[in-house]
Design a protein around this motif. Structure first.
Motif: not given
Length: 246
Positions: A74-77, A106-114
């Protein structure tokens, strides 16, 4: 009680056969396979419970991983959508452009965390599935051993039952030669003392291994040949033979 000396002597054969039957019954109760079977069956039951618990844990982690991967997707999309907007040049306002760039970062960081969460769940799931495999293999091994033990038990029991059946057949032939009242007394004493009749040998009762007193020996010596005499010490039927020492 009166009984022919020959009938009394048959009691010794009967007592010997009953001792054989008692030994066979004891062996039947104490077969080593029985204790091993109980132990393995209990362990197998514990393992079955542990396998269910391990499979449940692995299943929970599989669902947790699926959800985490879905969150990553979802974050990647969303990140890819925003990146396309950025690359298309549709956003012209410096402020909107800055906000969009900030959101993408922010989404990239969130994707990395996930993705880190997914990797951590995958490691735990791998360990859980390895535990399921280990417990399942142990359960299979113990189950196979239990089957082997049960087969050995059945063979041993069949052999003991065969010997017991043969002994009981011989016993029936002996009891047919013993008067009913004498047999009833023997059975009563056997129920009370384990052995219903014993030989008087060399002045000693072979049932309780006690040497009779001179008075008791004189009493037995004076008794008629068909008189059923008893040991004053253990109360078993005393069978007189030429080796009695009278």
């Amino acid at each position: 009680m009166k009984a022919a000396p020959e009938a009394q002597k048959r009691l010794l054969e009967l007592a010997e056969l009953d001792a054989v039957l008692d030994r066979l019954a004891h062996r039947r109760r104490t077969l080593p396979e029985l204790a091993e079977i109980d132990e393995r069956a209990a362990k197998l039951a514990r393992l079955a419970t542990e396998v269910i618990g391990a499979e449940t844990r692995a299943g929970d982690l599989a669902r947790e991983q699926t959800k985490a991967e879905s969150d990553v997707d979802a974050v990647r999309v969303r990140s890819e959508r925003d990146q396309k907007r950025l690359d298309s040049g549709q956003v012209s306002s410096p402020k909107d452009l800055s906000n969009l760039q900030s959101e993408i970062a922010s989404l990239h960081r969130r994707q990395g965390d996930l993705e880190d969460v997914v990797l951590e769940i995958m490691e735990r799931r791998e360990a859980a599935e390895a535990n399921v495999a280990r417990l399942s293999a142990e359960r299979t091994e113990i189950g196979a051993g239990l089957t082997t033990l049960e087969e050995k038990r059945d063979i041993a029991l069949a052999e003991l039952d065969k010997e017991s059946g043969e002994a009981k057949g011989r016993r029936g032939g002996i009891t047919a030669d013993i008067p009913a009242d004498l047999l009833a007394l023997y059975e009563k004493l056997r129920g009370q003392y384990g052995v219903g009749a014993a030989m008087l040998h060399g002045g000693r009762c072979q049932g309780c291994k006690v040497s009779l007193s001179i008075a008791d020996l004189n009493r037995i010596r004076a008794a008629a040949h068909d008189e059923v005499v008893r040991c004053e010490e253990c109360r078993r039927i005393l069978v007189r033979t030429p080796e009695s020492g009278l």
